[in-house]
Design a protein around this motif. Structure first.
Motif, mmCIF file in Angstrom:
data_model
loop_
_atom_site.group_PDB
_atom_site.id
_atom_site.type_symbol
_atom_site.label_atom_id
_atom_site.label_comp_id
_atom_site.label_asym_id
_atom_site.label_seq_id
_atom_site.Cartn_x
_atom_site.Cartn_y
_atom_site.Cartn_z
ATOM 1 N N THR A 101 -0.752 -5.595 1.475
ATOM 2 C CA THR A 101 -1.960 -6.356 1.188
ATOM 3 C C THR A 101 -1.524 -7.765 0.874
ATOM 4 O O THR A 101 -0.531 -7.956 0.194
ATOM 5 C CB THR A 101 -2.694 -5.777 -0.027
ATOM 6 N N VAL B 186 1.997 -0.848 5.399
ATOM 7 C CA VAL B 186 0.811 -1.662 5.193
ATOM 8 C C VAL B 186 1.007 -2.479 3.946
ATOM 9 O O VAL B 186 1.420 -1.963 2.909
ATOM 10 C CB VAL B 186 -0.448 -0.783 5.037
ATOM 11 N N THR C 239 -9.384 -5.573 9.259
ATOM 12 C CA THR C 239 -7.972 -5.559 8.895
ATOM 13 C C THR C 239 -7.194 -6.344 9.942
ATOM 14 O O THR C 239 -7.716 -6.669 11.005
ATOM 15 C CB THR C 239 -7.430 -4.132 8.820
ATOM 16 N N ASP D 233 0.847 -1.187 0.000
ATOM 17 C CA ASP D 233 0.000 0.000 0.000
ATOM 18 C C ASP D 233 0.890 1.246 0.000
ATOM 19 O O ASP D 233 1.265 1.763 1.046
ATOM 20 C CB ASP D 233 -0.918 -0.024 1.224
ATOM 21 N N ALA E 78 -6.622 -9.288 2.059
ATOM 22 C CA ALA E 78 -6.809 -8.644 3.357
ATOM 23 C C ALA E 78 -5.746 -7.591 3.570
ATOM 24 O O ALA E 78 -4.618 -7.717 3.106
ATOM 25 C CB ALA E 78 -6.743 -9.683 4.474
ATOM 26 N N LEU E 79 -6.129 -6.581 4.272
ATOM 27 C CA LEU E 79 -5.209 -5.510 4.591
ATOM 28 C C LEU E 79 -4.534 -5.824 5.920
ATOM 29 O O LEU E 79 -5.201 -6.118 6.910
ATOM 30 C CB LEU E 79 -5.992 -4.205 4.698
ATOM 31 N N MET E 80 -3.204 -5.778 5.907
ATOM 32 C CA MET E 80 -2.472 -6.128 7.120
ATOM 33 C C MET E 80 -1.476 -5.032 7.452
ATOM 34 O O MET E 80 -0.693 -4.611 6.603
ATOM 35 C CB MET E 80 -1.745 -7.456 6.907
ATOM 36 N N SER E 81 -1.524 -4.578 8.662
ATOM 37 C CA SER E 81 -0.555 -3.582 9.114
ATOM 38 C C SER E 81 0.615 -4.297 9.764
ATOM 39 O O SER E 81 0.437 -5.289 10.457
ATOM 40 C CB SER E 81 -1.196 -2.627 10.118
#
Length: 515
Positions: free
Chosen positions: A361, A359, A426, A319, A367-370
Motif C-alpha cells: 500500500t 501487494v 488498484t 499487505d 492506493a493498493l498496488m500490486s
DNA sequence: CCCCCCCC
C-alpha cells in the motif's frame, strides 16, 4: 381510377407494353409484385458490392431514404455502375421508377428488409428540388448487445455510436507472398466507457482524415454503419464492410445525448490530460503524469488503461494478508497452492519456477498496488534469492526484507489494474524510478512483461490509449481552470480528450515500401 | 449454387 393498371392483373390481350403513369408510393407501400409505383427518395449511401476472396466488385448498391424515414437498398449490375454512380449523387433527392425487386441476400444485410430494389436499363431517374428528407437512418446496437449479435448466424450489419476514443495509425500486414493488408483501428467509447475498436481496411484506412479529425472540437462523436461484427484477439470488433460509412457528429438524437453527457461531466470537475508517450529524458519520464493518487482513485480505470503514471510515495503498509509470492506450474501454468501437491502435472514432485507477487500500500491517497517480478527491481531483491534467505517459505509469511519497505519512499511508475470488483481502483507497479538506469537505457525503457490489461491493441505492449477522463467529483464551473496542478510539461489543460492520437509506438509494424 | 469480409 380507370387509368390505373395493375400489371399483375392486366389482361393478356394488351398490345405491347403499356406505359402508364406510375403512382407515388412510400417505401413501406412497395410490394415486390407491383410495378406500378414510383418513389421519391434521398440517396443516402452508395458502394460497390464485393465478393470474397479477393474482394472483386460484383454490383452497385445504394441505400435510399424516403420522406417518412424508411430505408431501402437498391442494387444494380456492375455494368450499370458508372451510370448509377453518376445519376445518383449522395444526399440528392430523386424520383425513381422502373425498378424491379429481389429477395434480400441474407449475407451482409444492411437493412431489416425482405426485398431489395433492382435498378437496370428501364430505371428512370429524375432529380427533385424538394430536399426535405431525412439525412440519416441508423439502427444502433448497444455495447451489451454486440455479443448476442456476434453469435447470430446472419445478423443485420451493425450500426454503432460513441465518442472517438483513439485513432490509431495505419498498420500494414503481409506482403507479396501472402496478402498485403492495411488497417486502421479507431476506438469508439460509449457512456459506460466501454471501448470497441472499429477497423477500416486498406484504402479506407489510408483515407481516414487524421488531420481533419485532429482539428475537430473534442469530443467527436462517431457513427459507424453496416459493420461486420467479429471477434479478434479475444475482443469484439466492428469491421468495416464495403457498405460501411462513418459519420462525425451526425445530427441524430444519440449524438446530442453523448455531447450533453460530456458537457455535464466536464462541468463537474477537472479532468486529466495525460502524456501517453514515453519521454526520452529520464527526469521527464520520472515526473510524467504526476497525478495525485487521490485524484486517480476517483477515476474510472477503464478510461486510463495502460496509461503510465508516476508518483513519489511512501509505502504505508505491506499487505501481509496477501501472499508475498506464488508459484506457477511450469507445465499447466496454473497457480500452485503452497503445501498442496500438483500431482496432475508432476507425479512425484513439483519443480515450478517461483514468481513473486506481493501487494503494498502506498502513497498519499492510500492506493493498493500490486507488484510483480521483475517490476520490483529496485525495490526488493530477486525473489529466488529472497526465498533462499527465508526459513519459512510459506508465502503467507512475509519476509522481514519486504516488511522493511514500510515507511520508505520511492518513485513509482504504475498503471491501473484491470478493474474487477467494485471499490476503489488498484494499481500495478511498472517500474521503480528512484534512480536512473545505469546501463541499457533504451532496452529498459519499456515494460518488459506482457500486457496485463486488455486493450484495443493487445499485441502492442507499448500501447496506451489516449487519455479520457470521467468526472472527478468537484463543483467546478465549466470554464474554471482545473484545480489539479500538474508539472508544466503536461500542459494543465482542462481537456477530456487529447487533440490527437498519441500512442506509444516505438515499434512500427513492418512496412513494405514497394507500392 | 457455394465459398466468404481481410489482422493477432
Amino acid at each position: 381510377m380507370s387509368l390505373t393498371v395493375d400489371p399483375v392483373s392486366t389482361p393478356i390481350n394488351t398490345e405491347g407494353p403499356v406505359i402508364l403513369p406510375r403512382q407515388f408510393a412510400y417505401l413501406t407501400e412497395l410490394s415486390p409484385a407491383d410495378n406500378s409505383k414510383y418513389i421519391q427518395v434521398r440517396v443516402y449511401r452508395k458502394w460497390t458490392g464485393v465478393k470474397v476472396p479477393g474482394f472483386t466488385p460484383t454490383n452497385f448498391s445504394c441505400i435510399l431514404l424516403d420522406k417518412k424515414g424508411s430505408a431501402v437498398q437498391a442494387n444494380a449490375d456492375l455494368k450499370e455502375k458508372d451510370r448509377f454512380d453518376h445519376d445518383l449523387q449522395i444526399n440528392n433527392v430523386y424520383k425513381i421508377q422502373g425498378f424491379g425487386f429481389e429477395r434480400t441476400d441474407s449475407w451482409g444485410k444492411t437493412l431489416d428488409n425482405d426485398f431489395t430494389l433492382t435498378f437496370g436499363k428501364y430505371t428512370q431517374i429524375d432529380r427533385l428540388t424538394d430536399t426535405d428528407y431525412p439525412y440519416h437512418y441508423f439502427n444502433f446496437a448497444a455495447f451489451n448487445e454486440l455479443n448476442a449479435r456476434l453469435e447470430k448466424k446472419n445478423p443485420i450489419l451493425t450500426d454503432y455510436i460513441g465518442y472517438v476514443h483513439n485513432v490509431e495509425k495505419v498498420k500494414e500486414y503481409g506482403g507479396a507472398t501472402t496478402s498485403r493488408i492495411k488497417l486502421r483501428n479507431i476506438g469508439i467509447r460509449n457512456l459506460n466507457n466501454d471501448v470497441v475498436p472499429f477497423t477500416l481496411w486498406n484504402e479506407d484506412a489510408d483515407n481516414f482524415k487524421d488531420d481533419e479529425y485532429a482539428q475537430m472540437k473534442q469530443p467527436v462523436v462517431l457513427v459507424v454503419s453496416s459493420c461486420y461484427l467479429k471477434r479478434y484477439a479475444g475482443q469484439i470488433q466492428l469491421s468495416a464492410t464495403s457498405a460501411n460509412r462513418y459519420y462525425f457528429n451526425p445530427d441524430v438524437q444519440e449524438t446530442s445525448e453523448l455531447l450533453a453527457a460530456y458537457n455535464k461531466a466536464n462541468a463537474s470537475g477537472p479532468h486529466l490530460q495525460v502524456q501517453t508517450e514515453r519521454l526520452t529524458s529520464w527526469d521527464q519520464e520520472k515526473t510524467r503524469n504526476r497525478v495525485p493518487l487521490g485524484t486517480l482513485l476517483q477515476i474510472d480505470p477503464k478510461t486510463q488503461q495502460r496509461v503510465l503514471f508516476t508518483q513519489e510515495a511512501t509505502v504505508l503498509q505491506i499487505d501481509t494478508g496477501h501472499h508475498w509470492y506464488y508459484q506457477k506450474c511450469d507445465e499447466c501454468g496454473g497457480k500452485l497452492t503452497y503445501g498442496y501437491l500438483h500431482g496432475q502435472c508432476h507425479q512425484y514432485e513439483t519443480k515450478p519456477n517461483p514468481e513473486n507477487r506481493m501487494v503494498i500500500t502506498d502513497g498519499t491517497g492510500n492506493a493498493l498496488m500490486s507488484c510483480f517480478t521483475p517490476q520490483t527491481d529496485g525495490l526488493i531483491k530477486d525473489v529466488n534469492a529472497l526465498l533462499n534467505e527465508v526459513e519459512n517459505k510459506d508465502p503467507a509469511i512475509t519476509p522481514p526484507a519486504i516488511l522493511a519497505l514500510q515507511n520508505t519512499r520511492h518513485v513509482f511508475q504504475f498503471q491501473f489494474a484491470t478493474p474487477t470488483t467494485k471499490g476503489p481502483p488498484t494499481f500495478i507497479l511498472k517500474k521503480i524510478m528512484d534512480n536512473p538506469p545505469t546501463a541499457l537505457p533504451a532496452a529498459s525503457a519499456g515494460p518488459s512483461s506482457p500486457p496485463v490489461l486488455q486493450s484495443i491493441t493487445e499485441t502492442d505492449e507499448h500501447y496506451t490509449p489516449p487519455p479520457v477522463t470521467p468526472t472527478v467529483t468537484q463543483d467546478t464551473p465549466a470554464d474554471a481552470p482545473a484545480t489539479t496542478s500538474y508539472p508544466p510539461e503536461l500542459g494543465a489543460k482542462k481537456q477530456l480528450f487529447p487533440p490527437s492520437t498519441s500512442e506509444e509506438h516505438d515499434r512500427s509494424p513492418k512496412k513494405q515500401k514497394n507500392e
